[in-house]
Design an enzyme around this catalytic site. Structure first.
Site, mmCIF file in Angstrom:
data_model
loop_
_atom_site.group_PDB
_atom_site.id
_atom_site.type_symbol
_atom_site.label_atom_id
_atom_site.label_comp_id
_atom_site.label_asym_id
_atom_site.label_seq_id
_atom_site.Cartn_x
_atom_site.Cartn_y
_atom_site.Cartn_z
ATOM 1 N N SER A 1 28.476 53.036 27.628
ATOM 2 C CA SER A 1 29.709 53.030 28.438
ATOM 3 C C SER A 1 30.475 54.343 28.420
ATOM 4 O O SER A 1 31.408 54.512 29.208
ATOM 5 C CB SER A 1 30.633 51.893 27.981
ATOM 6 O OG SER A 1 30.142 50.652 28.434
ATOM 7 N N LYS B 1 30.725 55.978 31.728
ATOM 8 C CA LYS B 1 31.733 55.583 32.716
ATOM 9 C C LYS B 1 32.771 56.693 32.942
ATOM 10 O O LYS B 1 33.394 56.738 34.000
ATOM 11 C CB LYS B 1 32.410 54.284 32.283
ATOM 12 C CG LYS B 1 31.456 53.096 32.240
ATOM 13 C CD LYS B 1 32.075 51.871 31.585
ATOM 14 C CE LYS B 1 31.080 50.734 31.471
ATOM 15 N NZ LYS B 1 31.613 49.570 30.731
ATOM 16 N N TYR C 1 24.007 51.801 37.805
ATOM 17 C CA TYR C 1 24.794 51.473 36.610
ATOM 18 C C TYR C 1 23.920 51.417 35.356
ATOM 19 O O TYR C 1 24.251 52.017 34.323
ATOM 20 C CB TYR C 1 25.517 50.145 36.817
ATOM 21 C CG TYR C 1 26.249 49.680 35.589
ATOM 22 C CD1 TYR C 1 27.356 50.381 35.124
ATOM 23 C CD2 TYR C 1 25.827 48.568 34.871
ATOM 24 C CE1 TYR C 1 28.020 49.983 33.977
ATOM 25 C CE2 TYR C 1 26.490 48.155 33.737
ATOM 26 C CZ TYR C 1 27.582 48.866 33.291
ATOM 27 O OH TYR C 1 28.234 48.477 32.159
ATOM 28 N N TYR D 1 37.551 48.962 25.260
ATOM 29 C CA TYR D 1 37.428 47.521 25.487
ATOM 30 C C TYR D 1 38.756 46.821 25.183
ATOM 31 O O TYR D 1 39.813 47.319 25.539
ATOM 32 C CB TYR D 1 36.257 46.949 24.679
ATOM 33 C CG TYR D 1 34.983 47.728 24.856
ATOM 34 C CD1 TYR D 1 34.531 48.087 26.129
ATOM 35 C CD2 TYR D 1 34.228 48.138 23.765
ATOM 36 C CE1 TYR D 1 33.360 48.801 26.305
ATOM 37 C CE2 TYR D 1 33.048 48.853 23.931
ATOM 38 C CZ TYR D 1 32.629 49.182 25.207
ATOM 39 O OH TYR D 1 31.476 49.901 25.378
ATOM 40 N N VAL E 1 28.517 50.971 23.455
ATOM 41 C CA VAL E 1 27.877 50.089 22.474
ATOM 42 C C VAL E 1 26.689 50.759 21.785
ATOM 43 O O VAL E 1 26.100 50.168 20.882
ATOM 44 C CB VAL E 1 27.453 48.748 23.107
ATOM 45 C CG1 VAL E 1 28.667 47.972 23.585
ATOM 46 C CG2 VAL E 1 26.433 48.944 24.215
#
Length: 304
Positions: A64, A67, A188, A240, A258
């Site tokens: 992530s 992103k 993605y 998160y 992660v």
């Protein structure tokens, strides 16, 4: 500030704790095999001074953290239109939750939860020519080294990403996804499967401590205003459902993945990356968070 001494001290303090708590991301088979007893840390200052320690040169799956780069690309391509489909508020829920999409009519709460990153990927498919190649080119330029997609991790993501498939189809059901679900998810899944090391990531996000200017060429990657906005989103949404705890303990914009990596920004000063694969209950690196807290305490650096 003696950066190397500080990083060496953090590694010395963290090493005895390796393997004693937390767990690797076992729901992605390719990540489940990673040795949890690893820790690396690296930084790059605004002026280009670098320091690293521990396992800082060991590649890991950025997951992530990607992103940040996809959002950067989307803001360059779509500008303010991006926010017609994506919110800017913390979610307060797990990163892969479907609950808010129902009540909020398929508009993800922010670009750093999975639903939001899928919406960003949809924007890249619409506005870009070849989003996967363009992302690799951007990241390679920012870290001044070629990066690639780990095909095994990408296949593992696609084979087990049932919840992400559900998120994408749910957004599509509200008419908020313009492109084919499989095409969007391919972008993605593959952006998450890029392996990098701590020093490469510290370099790659350095533009966010330089008002958007490239860490090597000085050319504007994004505007200073856009860089501030990404930093703001990292602070409020980047870790998160533990963003409040990160702000409280560390006080820096952060983005986790992660794979065990966390990048952090000290605006106008430096960028930092820590990595340790064992995660806590919020899916953030357990010892990475402790290391960032130690760094902030030792240096006194904070946005507050």
């Amino acid at each position: 500030m003696n950066s190397q001494e500080i990083l060496d001290d953090i590694v010395a303090a963290i090493r005895p704790q390796l393997g004693k708590a937390g767990a690797v991301a076992n729901y992605i088979p390719a990540l489940a095999r990673v040795n949890p007893c690893q820790f690396g840390i690296a930084l790059r200052t605004r002026d280009g001074v670098e320091a690293w320690a521990g396992d800082a040169m060991t590649p890991f799956s950025i997951q992530s953290i990607s992103k940040v780069f996809s959002l950067t690309m989307a803001m360059r391509l779509a500008g303010e239109r991006l926010w017609e489909r994506i919110g800017r508020e913390p979610s307060g829920n797990p990163f892969n939750s479907l609950m808010q999409l129902e009540s909020e009519q398929g508009i993800p709460r922010n670009p750093f939860i999975n639903a939001g990153a899928i919406a960003v990927a949809d924007c890249l498919v619409t506005c870009g020519d070849d989003p996967k190649s363009e992302m690799l080119a951007l990241i390679s330029s920012l870290c001044d080294e070629p990066v690639h997609i780990d095909e095994e991790v990408a296949a593992s993501e696609a084979a087990t990403g049932f919840r992400n498939v559900a998120l994408a189809n749910f957004i599509k059901s509200f008419g908020k996804l313009d492109n084919d679900v499989c095409t969007v998810l391919d972008v993605y899944f593959r952006q998450c499967a890029i392996p990098m090391n701590c020093l490469q990531l510290a370099r790659a996000v350095n533009f966010l401590c330089r008002d958007g200017s490239h860490p090597f060429s000085g050319v504007q990657v994004i505007s200073a205003r856009q860089a501030r906005r990404i930093n703001a989103l990292m602070l409020t949404c980047g870790t998160y459902d533990a963003a409040g705890e990160f702000a409280f303990l560390i006080g820096l914009p952060c983005k986790s993945g992660v794979g065990g990596g966390i990048v952090a920004i000290v605006p106008d000063t430096l960028s930092l990356c820590v990595w340790s694969p064992a995660l806590d209950a919020s899916h953030n690196s357990l010892l990475g968070q402790k290391a960032l807290e130690m760094f902030a305490s030792r240096t006194g650096l904070s946005i507050f």
